[in-house]
Design a protein around this motif. Structure first.
Motif, short mmCIF file in Angstrom:
data_model
loop_
_atom_site.label_atom_id
_atom_site.label_comp_id
_atom_site.label_asym_id
_atom_site.label_seq_id
_atom_site.Cartn_x
_atom_site.Cartn_y
_atom_site.Cartn_z
N LEU A 63 -8.07 -0.03 -3.75
CA LEU A 63 -9.10 0.94 -3.40
C LEU A 63 -8.59 1.93 -2.36
CD1 LEU A 63 -12.01 1.97 -3.55
CD2 LEU A 63 -12.64 0.24 -1.85
N LEU A 64 -7.84 1.42 -1.39
CA LEU A 64 -7.26 2.30 -0.37
C LEU A 64 -6.31 3.31 -1.01
CD1 LEU A 64 -6.80 3.00 2.63
CD2 LEU A 64 -4.98 1.28 2.65
N THR A 65 -5.50 2.84 -1.96
CA THR A 65 -4.57 3.74 -2.65
C THR A 65 -5.33 4.84 -3.40
OG1 THR A 65 -2.98 1.94 -2.93
CG2 THR A 65 -2.74 3.87 -4.36
N ALA A 66 -6.40 4.46 -4.07
CA ALA A 66 -7.19 5.44 -4.82
C ALA A 66 -7.78 6.49 -3.88
CB ALA A 66 -8.29 4.74 -5.60
N CYS A 67 -8.21 6.07 -2.70
CA CYS A 67 -8.80 7.01 -1.73
C CYS A 67 -7.76 7.96 -1.16
CB CYS A 67 -9.48 6.23 -0.61
SG CYS A 67 -10.95 5.30 -1.10
N LEU A 68 -6.53 7.46 -0.99
CA LEU A 68 -5.49 8.26 -0.34
C LEU A 68 -4.63 9.05 -1.33
CD1 LEU A 68 -4.25 5.79 2.44
CD2 LEU A 68 -5.79 7.76 2.69
N PRO B 32 -5.29 11.54 -3.43
CA PRO B 32 -5.38 13.01 -3.33
C PRO B 32 -4.66 13.57 -2.10
CG PRO B 32 -7.52 12.04 -3.85
CD PRO B 32 -6.62 10.92 -3.49
N VAL B 33 -4.63 12.79 -1.02
CA VAL B 33 -3.94 13.23 0.19
C VAL B 33 -2.43 13.32 -0.07
CG1 VAL B 33 -3.56 12.78 2.64
CG2 VAL B 33 -5.73 12.15 1.58
N ALA C 250 0.83 -1.20 0.00
CA ALA C 250 0.00 0.00 0.00
C ALA C 250 0.87 1.26 0.00
CB ALA C 250 -0.93 -0.01 1.21
N VAL C 251 1.90 1.24 0.84
CA VAL C 251 2.81 2.39 0.88
C VAL C 251 3.54 2.54 -0.45
CG1 VAL C 251 4.87 3.33 1.97
CG2 VAL C 251 3.12 2.27 3.37
N LEU C 252 3.91 1.42 -1.08
CA LEU C 252 4.62 1.48 -2.35
C LEU C 252 3.82 2.24 -3.40
CD1 LEU C 252 6.84 0.65 -4.34
CD2 LEU C 252 5.65 -1.54 -4.63
N LEU C 253 2.55 1.96 -3.52
CA LEU C 253 1.73 2.64 -4.51
C LEU C 253 1.64 4.14 -4.23
CD1 LEU C 253 -1.14 0.03 -4.93
CD2 LEU C 253 0.83 0.39 -6.41
N LEU C 254 1.52 4.49 -2.95
CA LEU C 254 1.47 5.91 -2.59
C LEU C 254 2.81 6.59 -2.86
CD1 LEU C 254 -0.56 5.73 0.76
CD2 LEU C 254 -1.40 6.28 -1.54
N LEU C 255 3.90 5.87 -2.61
CA LEU C 255 5.22 6.43 -2.87
C LEU C 255 5.40 6.73 -4.36
CD1 LEU C 255 7.48 4.15 -0.62
CD2 LEU C 255 6.97 6.58 -0.26
N ILE C 256 4.91 5.84 -5.22
CA ILE C 256 5.05 6.05 -6.66
C ILE C 256 4.30 7.31 -7.09
CG2 ILE C 256 4.43 5.12 -8.93
CD1 ILE C 256 5.04 2.33 -7.83
N ILE C 257 3.13 7.55 -6.49
CA ILE C 257 2.40 8.78 -6.80
C ILE C 257 3.24 10.00 -6.42
CG2 ILE C 257 0.38 10.16 -6.20
CD1 ILE C 257 -1.12 7.51 -5.74
N GLY C 258 3.83 9.96 -5.22
CA GLY C 258 4.70 11.06 -4.82
C GLY C 258 5.95 11.16 -5.68
N ASP C 259 6.49 10.02 -6.10
CA ASP C 259 7.67 10.01 -6.97
C ASP C 259 7.41 10.74 -8.28
OD1 ASP C 259 9.31 8.55 -5.23
OD2 ASP C 259 8.61 6.63 -6.00
#
Length: 255
Positions: free
Chosen positions: A209-214, A216-217, A49-58
């Motif tokens: 789904l969790l990644t999609a929700c987070l 925008p954050v 889950a963190v990996l997917l969020l990190l890629i968005i930030g990357d």
């Protein structure tokens, strides 16, 4: 998927915000996000889950700092990252969730203490400033060691920041090159980790789904990171990051 309206969900929202902030400012805050997700979710699932969020930030970081990357340093480092990622994937497949959670905590403690020691040591030295544009190529053994260590720690705990920091400090890069090179490094490495995580079955629909929700954050965090880093001194910001990393690591170990 955790209920985002619960206390645990609030912690995940804060962690996602921290992910974005760390990508456009000081990466030390990322350790807190790793620990927070591991507290709320099963440890292996949390790394995905963190990996997917990190890629968005990357993606945001690369778009902002893409012109400042030192590709010579990356070409020297990247070939040895993949073996470290593979080793980390194997470890994820054979150890229990509890052991991994404790292991993440121990890794974060070690990295936090080493980063603190490195900063204290550097503050006692009076090294002459490098000439503009001058970059030292680290010894090949250090490049190989840093690559394997970065690949392993990023695969198991999304915590390769301190390893990359030491490598770039050894090279003597400027601040802009430090941020730009790191942005490209983590973007490429995190993409390379994705197939391993998928092969381990760590991307169930609930995680997506969790990644999609987070997402925008995370994007809000990247914007905050750009604004905040301009207003705080680098030393004060790094001290806050180290404190957050240490607290998060201790929470994982004693939980």
């Amino acid at each position: 998927m955790p209920d985002l309206l619960s206390l645990s969900g609030l912690l995940l929202i804060v962690a996602a915000l921290v992910v974005g902030i760390s990508k456009t400012s000081v990466s030390g805050f990322g350790s807190f996000a790793v620990a927070a997700f591991a507290l709320v979710m099963p440890a292996k699932e949390s790394t995905a889950a963190v990996l997917l969020l990190l890629i968005i930030g990357d993606i945001v970081a690369v778009l902002r700092y893409r012109k400042h990357c030192n590709w010579a340093l990356l070409r020297r480092l990247l070939p040895s990252v993949l073996p470290g990622v593979a080793l980390g994937a194997w470890v994820l497949s054979v150890i229990s969730d509890v052991v991994l959670k404790r292991g993440i905590g121990v890794l974060l403690v070690i990295f936090t203490l080493y980063t603190l020691w490195s900063r204290l040591s550097a503050s006692r030295r009076e090294a002459p400033p490098a000439a503009a544009g001058e970059v030292r190529q680290p010894h090949w053994a250090m490049a190989v060691g840093a690559g394997v260590a970065a690949g392993f720690t990023t695969m198991t705990a999304n915590s390769a920041g301190p390893v990359m920091t030491l490598y770039l400090l050894e090279a003597g890069v400027t601040k802009s090159a430090f941020v730009g090179t790191g942005a490209w490094f983590f973007f490429l490495v995190n993409l390379s980790k994705t197939p391993f995580s998928a092969a381990l079955g760590l991307f169930p629909p609930s995680t997506l789904l969790l990644t999609a929700c987070l997402a925008p954050v995370v994007l809000l965090g990247t914007w905050i990171g750009v604004k905040v880093v301009r207003k705080l001194s680098q030393r004060a910001f790094e001290n806050l990051a180290l404190a957050a990393s240490a607290l998060a690591a201790l929470m994982l170990i004693v939980r």
